[in-house]
Design an enzyme around this catalytic site. Structure first.
Site, PDB file in Angstrom:
ATOM      1  N   TYR A 117      37.803  45.476  39.876  1.00 45.02           N
ATOM      2  CA  TYR A 117      39.013  46.297  39.693  1.00 45.02           C
ATOM      3  C   TYR A 117      38.749  47.668  40.316  1.00 45.02           C
ATOM      4  O   TYR A 117      37.589  48.025  40.555  1.00 45.02           O
ATOM      5  CB  TYR A 117      39.425  46.403  38.215  1.00 45.02           C
ATOM      6  CG  TYR A 117      38.343  46.861  37.264  1.00 45.02           C
ATOM      7  CD1 TYR A 117      38.232  48.196  36.912  1.00 45.02           C
ATOM      8  CD2 TYR A 117      37.448  45.957  36.700  1.00 45.02           C
ATOM      9  CE1 TYR A 117      37.252  48.626  36.032  1.00 45.02           C
ATOM     10  CE2 TYR A 117      36.460  46.375  35.808  1.00 45.02           C
ATOM     11  CZ  TYR A 117      36.371  47.714  35.486  1.00 45.02           C
ATOM     12  OH  TYR A 117      35.400  48.140  34.623  1.00 45.02           O
ATOM     13  N   HIS A 136      33.094  48.124  41.003  1.00 44.89           N
ATOM     14  CA  HIS A 136      34.017  48.613  42.038  1.00 44.89           C
ATOM     15  C   HIS A 136      33.460  48.409  43.443  1.00 44.89           C
ATOM     16  O   HIS A 136      32.252  48.456  43.654  1.00 44.89           O
ATOM     17  CB  HIS A 136      34.293  50.103  41.840  1.00 44.89           C
ATOM     18  CG  HIS A 136      34.588  50.453  40.431  1.00 44.89           C
ATOM     19  ND1 HIS A 136      35.619  49.869  39.740  1.00 44.89           N
ATOM     20  CD2 HIS A 136      33.977  51.287  39.563  1.00 44.89           C
ATOM     21  CE1 HIS A 136      35.623  50.346  38.512  1.00 44.89           C
ATOM     22  NE2 HIS A 136      34.643  51.198  38.371  1.00 44.89           N
TER      23      HIS A 136
END
Ligand code: C5P
Length: 301
Positions: free
Chosen positions: A229, A277
């Site tokens: 995400y 990430h």
């Protein structure tokens, strides 16, 4: 003295949009959505960035969001929790829209150690909107990071105390996070925890809750689903595109060993990578946006 690595030349773009009424949306020398229709589409295809009482999350977006941090609980509980939340926090303060007689400027300030010694402070403070994030404090670092904060993006584990005039942009990753913010601001909680009420972390009237669908949009439309995400910093960059006509980005970039270091602390963990990430990918996109003259990215030399 620090100098911006990139030099930005403002210029009017003569390419017109397929939607003529959008051709001059602000009074800045150049507006974010001037020119390329694809960019206009990308920004305008975003779902509303903040949750509101009348917004209905789709079950599909909920399912995506559930996968982000392995939330096990169901959609019914999610909706019930949101109803409760909107009984506790006031109606979301709206985003000021674009207008031909306005030039809304944003500084997005990440937490990179590359801000140390940058002397960007007064430049950052000169923006209408200054977005900071997580543990990005200003006290003691004003010369390099400035002292103005209009919006502060954070989640429970990265929360810090904000001043009374900053908007808290709360990023929930699961239903527990929503319950956390309800507890934090509910008056019952504060009656029962008198001692803790002085620890209120933000002004209750200035709380904005990130829409899970917006997080998904950033992951899919901007990051091509790279990483599990988006990082808080990249979410903030995408948010700024909904709020501003001119965007300047500071404080992004790992150190030369690839560590995601912070300007406010000495690195202890030499393996401070970008976790879930896609840090490098996000960085490359910010660079590309700069090269396409959509934003200005400041990297001190
Ligand atoms: O580390 P933290 O998540 O608090 O930093 C906030 C944001 O700043 C990150 O989500 C990331 O986007 C950006 N950052 C960066 N390079 C660093 C540190 C942070 O790009 N060295």
């Amino acid at each position: 003295m620090a100098v911006a690595l990139y030099v930005h030349h403002s210029q009017y773009n003569t390419v017109s949009f397929s939607k003529p009424e959008k051709s001059r949306v602000c009074s800045c020398p150049q507006c974010l959505t001037d020119g390329d229709p694809w960019f206009w589409e990308l920004i305008n295809s975003a779902p509303q960035p903040f949750l509101s009482e009348d917004y209905e999350t789709s079950e599909d977006d909920f399912k995506w969001w559930k996968g982000v941090q392995w939330e096990k609980r169901n959609f019914t509980l999610y909706n019930a929790t949101l109803s409760k939340l909107f009984q506790v926090i006031p109606r979301v303060p709206g985003v000021v829209g674009s207008s031909p007689d306005r030039c809304r400027t944003c500084a997005v300030v990440g937490n990179s150690g590359n801000l140390n010694g940058s002397s960007y402070g007064s430049l950052i403070d000169g923006h209408d909107i200054v977005i900071r994030m997580n543990r990005g404090l200003t006290k003691g670092y004003e010369e390099d990071v400035g002292k103005k904060t209009t919006h502060h993006v954070m989640y429970p584990q990265s929360a810090m105390r904000l001043d009374n005039s900053s908007r808290l942009v709360f990023v929930p990753f699961n239903i527990y996070d929503l319950q956390w913010i309800i507890n934090l601001f509910s008056s019952l909680f504060h009656l029962e925890n008198r001692a803790k009420s002085s620890n209120r972390i933000a002004n209750k009237d200035l709380v904005m809750i990130l829409n899970p669908a917006f997080m998904r949009y950033v992951h899919e439309a901007w990051l091509d689903k790279k990483g599990r995400y988006p990082s808080t910093g990249f979410i903030a960059v995408a948010l700024s595109m909904q709020m501003c006509d001119e965007i300047n980005v500071f404080g992004f970039g790992a150190d030369r060993d690839g560590n995601w270091n912070h300007y406010f602390e000495q690195i202890k963990n030499k393996k401070l990578r970008t976790g879930p990430h896609a840090g490098n990918h996000e960085y490359t996109i910010i660079e590309e946006l700069h090269n396409k003259e959509k934003i200005q990215f400041f990297v001190p030399q």
